[in-house]
Design a protein around this motif. Structure first.
Motif, PDB file in Angstrom:
ATOM      1  N   PRO A  85       1.320  -3.461  -1.529  1.00 19.10           N
ATOM      2  CA  PRO A  85       0.921  -2.230  -2.181  1.00 19.10           C
ATOM      3  C   PRO A  85       1.207  -2.660  -3.795  1.00 19.10           C
ATOM      4  O   PRO A  85       2.252  -3.576  -4.039  1.00 19.10           O
ATOM      5  N   GLU A  86       0.877  -1.704  -4.582  1.00 17.94           N
ATOM      6  CA  GLU A  86       0.971  -1.782  -6.049  1.00 17.94           C
ATOM      7  C   GLU A  86       2.476  -1.245  -6.176  1.00 17.94           C
ATOM      8  O   GLU A  86       2.718  -0.218  -5.875  1.00 17.94           O
ATOM      9  N   PRO A  87       3.440  -1.825  -7.150  1.00 15.02           N
ATOM     10  CA  PRO A  87       4.511  -1.297  -7.356  1.00 15.02           C
ATOM     11  C   PRO A  87       4.414  -0.045  -8.116  1.00 15.02           C
ATOM     12  O   PRO A  87       3.659   0.151  -9.042  1.00 15.02           O
TER      13      PRO A  87
ATOM     14  N   VAL B 269      -6.720  -3.538   3.936  1.00 10.67           N
ATOM     15  CA  VAL B 269      -5.635  -4.300   4.177  1.00 10.67           C
ATOM     16  C   VAL B 269      -4.809  -4.866   3.105  1.00 10.67           C
ATOM     17  O   VAL B 269      -3.613  -5.039   3.296  1.00 10.67           O
ATOM     18  N   ILE B 270      -5.372  -5.193   2.078  1.00 10.88           N
ATOM     19  CA  ILE B 270      -4.850  -5.713   0.991  1.00 10.88           C
ATOM     20  C   ILE B 270      -3.562  -4.580   0.536  1.00 10.88           C
ATOM     21  O   ILE B 270      -2.670  -4.921  -0.034  1.00 10.88           O
ATOM     22  N   ASN B 271      -4.175  -3.373   0.446  1.00 12.87           N
ATOM     23  CA  ASN B 271      -3.154  -2.293  -0.066  1.00 12.87           C
ATOM     24  C   ASN B 271      -2.163  -1.897   1.192  1.00 12.87           C
ATOM     25  O   ASN B 271      -0.993  -1.445   0.664  1.00 12.87           O
ATOM     26  N   LYS B 272      -2.395  -2.310   2.237  1.00 17.63           N
ATOM     27  CA  LYS B 272      -1.496  -2.253   3.341  1.00 17.63           C
ATOM     28  C   LYS B 272      -0.249  -3.043   2.974  1.00 17.63           C
ATOM     29  O   LYS B 272       0.896  -2.904   3.189  1.00 17.63           O
ATOM     30  N   PHE B 273      -0.749  -4.333   3.048  1.00 18.84           N
ATOM     31  CA  PHE B 273       0.430  -5.459   3.088  1.00 18.84           C
ATOM     32  C   PHE B 273       0.925  -5.809   1.517  1.00 18.84           C
ATOM     33  O   PHE B 273       1.982  -6.264   1.434  1.00 18.84           O
TER      34      PHE B 273
END
Length: 77
Positions: free
Chosen positions: A43-45, A37-41
């Motif tokens: 994402p790392e630049p 969920v965190i990676n979906k909303f």
């Protein structure tokens, strides 16, 4: 009525270890869901190319110059 304490101890051991094992499985599943969920909303630049690359090189040169000046100042005083 005679109770076998070894059998009772094994039952409690299995119950306790099973509880811990189930908790760890649930915790791993929750952490994987949270990570996705965190990676979906958020994402790392991604490292950009072009104009942002030259700015990063300029920042690195400024940092190196500041470190060099600090070392020279420390050695003098």
């Amino acid at each position: 009525m005679e109770t076998n304490l070894v059998i009772e101890g094994l039952k409690f051991m299995i119950l306790g270890m099973g509880t811990v094992f189930v908790f760890l499985i649930v915790m791993i599943v929750c952490m994987n869901i949270m990570s996705s969920v965190i990676n979906k909303f958020f994402p790392e630049p991604q490292p950009g190319a072009g104009a942002s690359g030259t700015g990063a090189q300029s920042d690195k040169k400024k940092i190196v110059a500041a470190i060099t000046a600090a070392i020279a100042h420390h050695r003098q005083g």
